[in-house]
Design a protein around this motif. Sequence first.
Motif, PDB file in Angstrom:
ATOM      1  N   ALA A 249       0.826  -1.205   0.000  1.00  0.00           N
ATOM      2  CA  ALA A 249       0.000   0.000   0.000  1.00  0.00           C
ATOM      3  C   ALA A 249       0.861   1.257   0.000  1.00  0.00           C
ATOM      4  O   ALA A 249       0.560   2.231  -0.703  1.00  0.00           O
ATOM      5  N   LEU A 250       1.935   1.233   0.773  1.00  0.00           N
ATOM      6  CA  LEU A 250       2.831   2.393   0.794  1.00  0.00           C
ATOM      7  C   LEU A 250       3.486   2.591  -0.575  1.00  0.00           C
ATOM      8  O   LEU A 250       3.580   3.723  -1.078  1.00  0.00           O
ATOM      9  N   GLY A 251       3.911   1.506  -1.183  1.00  0.00           N
ATOM     10  CA  GLY A 251       4.572   1.600  -2.488  1.00  0.00           C
ATOM     11  C   GLY A 251       3.658   2.145  -3.568  1.00  0.00           C
ATOM     12  O   GLY A 251       4.041   3.054  -4.327  1.00  0.00           O
ATOM     13  N   VAL A 252       2.430   1.616  -3.658  1.00  0.00           N
ATOM     14  CA  VAL A 252       1.532   2.090  -4.711  1.00  0.00           C
ATOM     15  C   VAL A 252       1.070   3.518  -4.425  1.00  0.00           C
ATOM     16  O   VAL A 252       0.807   4.295  -5.352  1.00  0.00           O
ATOM     17  N   SER A 253       0.978   3.886  -3.149  1.00  0.00           N
ATOM     18  CA  SER A 253       0.606   5.269  -2.810  1.00  0.00           C
ATOM     19  C   SER A 253       1.676   6.243  -3.285  1.00  0.00           C
ATOM     20  O   SER A 253       1.370   7.279  -3.892  1.00  0.00           O
ATOM     21  N   LEU A 254       2.941   5.932  -2.994  1.00  0.00           N
ATOM     22  CA  LEU A 254       4.030   6.820  -3.414  1.00  0.00           C
ATOM     23  C   LEU A 254       4.159   6.850  -4.936  1.00  0.00           C
ATOM     24  O   LEU A 254       4.425   7.911  -5.523  1.00  0.00           O
ATOM     25  N   ALA A 255       3.958   5.716  -5.576  1.00  0.00           N
ATOM     26  CA  ALA A 255       4.013   5.686  -7.035  1.00  0.00           C
ATOM     27  C   ALA A 255       2.878   6.527  -7.629  1.00  0.00           C
ATOM     28  O   ALA A 255       3.080   7.277  -8.593  1.00  0.00           O
ATOM     29  N   GLY A 256       1.679   6.398  -7.042  1.00  0.00           N
ATOM     30  CA  GLY A 256       0.545   7.197  -7.514  1.00  0.00           C
ATOM     31  C   GLY A 256       0.786   8.684  -7.328  1.00  0.00           C
ATOM     32  O   GLY A 256       0.448   9.499  -8.194  1.00  0.00           O
ATOM     33  N   TRP A 257       1.378   9.037  -6.191  1.00  0.00           N
ATOM     34  CA  TRP A 257       1.708  10.443  -5.939  1.00  0.00           C
ATOM     35  C   TRP A 257       2.672  10.973  -6.996  1.00  0.00           C
ATOM     36  O   TRP A 257       2.494  12.082  -7.519  1.00  0.00           O
ATOM     37  N   ALA A 258       3.682  10.196  -7.336  1.00  0.00           N
ATOM     38  CA  ALA A 258       4.661  10.625  -8.337  1.00  0.00           C
ATOM     39  C   ALA A 258       4.008  10.798  -9.709  1.00  0.00           C
ATOM     40  O   ALA A 258       4.299  11.763 -10.434  1.00  0.00           O
ATOM     41  N   VAL A 259       3.121   9.872 -10.078  1.00  0.00           N
ATOM     42  CA  VAL A 259       2.436   9.974 -11.368  1.00  0.00           C
ATOM     43  C   VAL A 259       1.550  11.220 -11.407  1.00  0.00           C
ATOM     44  O   VAL A 259       1.522  11.957 -12.400  1.00  0.00           O
ATOM     45  N   LEU A 260       0.836  11.483 -10.326  1.00  0.00           N
ATOM     46  CA  LEU A 260      -0.027  12.661 -10.289  1.00  0.00           C
ATOM     47  C   LEU A 260       0.775  13.954 -10.331  1.00  0.00           C
ATOM     48  O   LEU A 260       0.353  14.939 -10.947  1.00  0.00           O
TER      49      LEU A 260
END
Length: 408
Positions: A249-260
């Motif tokens: 969950a932490l990994g996909v959250s940070l990845a999503g933040w970077a994409v946004l």
Amino acid sequence: MNTSPTRLPFLDGLRVAAFALLIPYHVGMYYVTWDWHVKSPAASDALEPFMQLSSPWRLGLLFLIAGAACQGLFAKRGVLGTLKDRSLRLLLPLVFGMAVIVTPQAYFEVLTKVPAQLPGDGGYVDFWVAYLHGGKYCRGNDCMDVPTWNHLWFLPYLWLYAVLGALLARFVVIRGELKLPAWAWLLLPAVPLGLLRVFVKPLFPVEHDLVHDLYNHLQYGGLFAIGWASRTPLAAGFWAAALRLRWVALGVSLAGWAVLLAFNSHYDALKSVEGLLAAARTLRGALTWWAIVAACGWAQRAFPRESPRLRRASAAVFCLYILHQSVIVLLTQALKPLGLPWCLEAVLLVALTFAVCVPAYLGARRVPGLALLLGIQRAPRSALPSTPRVMGQLTTMPVTSSSTSPDA
């Protein structure tokens, strides 16, 4: 009457950690380009990427925790007890807050944006009298109706969800259990949150007026319901899944933040690309849930057992929440004439806000009437230090709406 469910000790730590983010976040609102009550002369977009780390999920997390808390309160006290407790703890501080605590925010907003509209000689007392009588202050099409609840909008929303939750739990009994694989907890709630961002939010923008706020009710009411259900057999598996999935969950959250962040940096060029804006909105909605799962999983690691110190800190959260934003606004105006570098001023604002709010709480809790008005739950004299508190301890936060892009 239901038996009170097992206490979740890490919720105290999660509540305190969420509030620890709140004051720096609202100090940050003074320095970014997003609209807020007062703005720094040095406002820029420098802090916005860091603000966007928490802006998608802070409020949703708090509604989920509040749902878990209110279920524990209902399990112990039933419908009438929940109604009485939530009304005293939420509605009374709301009225007092709107009449007294929030007023400085409104005054300095008018003073710094449309000073010509101040009544009388432009002083605070004249404004306060006019504020209590009601009215409207406008800068173009941007209007503020007074009295206003500003950051206290969380209270009426939570009161509504708590009462509806208690009524539904009293008359609708669900005995089933969701036996889902862990990965499903990462996916299933994220899907509706993403769809709401795509299909509902553009038609029903955030209003914070309780009545005309369909998107917020569907989003936050749904997260409150998940929190409530997580204290019952229906969704008790959520907590174990969050613990197991905390790294993912932490990994996909940070990845999503970077994409946004990448999308927002080229927003004007990319928003017209077919399907891309909808994809960004879907990601933004899903990110809300993934970050909540990460926070709930890591909280179980960080706060695995009861802590008297954390419980005392948790008891202070609601009062500090009520006070903090007005304190920040007042401090910004007091420090402005000093002309400090904005980064030094920001650190000073955070420190001074805690330095004002914590002693205010410690003093107010000793005054019964004032304690009630500020939502401070005073322990009975006969209660032993080890007596468990009801999980109805309010968890509240923030408050000013912001988004990671003009429309995502």
